[in-house]
Scaffold this motif. Sequence first.
Motif: not given
Length: 71
Positions: A59-62, A11-19
Amino acid sequence: MPREKFNVDRLVYTLYWWSVQLALYHGFSAVYFESDSSSCIEALHKPAASIPWRIRRCVLDVLSLAADFPD
């Protein structure tokens, strides 16, 4: 009805990705993350092989998106 388990780190990484997506869309030159989840922040600085498998793809997506920022 049983509750579905979810991974907080995902969930945190999804938020990072959108950011990162929003920052790139709006032409920002950087994104800074503040988090109380040390595992998430630390994973962004680790080599890919040492990132836990459950969050590796996120992580790799971000990191891939973040590479689009100008140096």
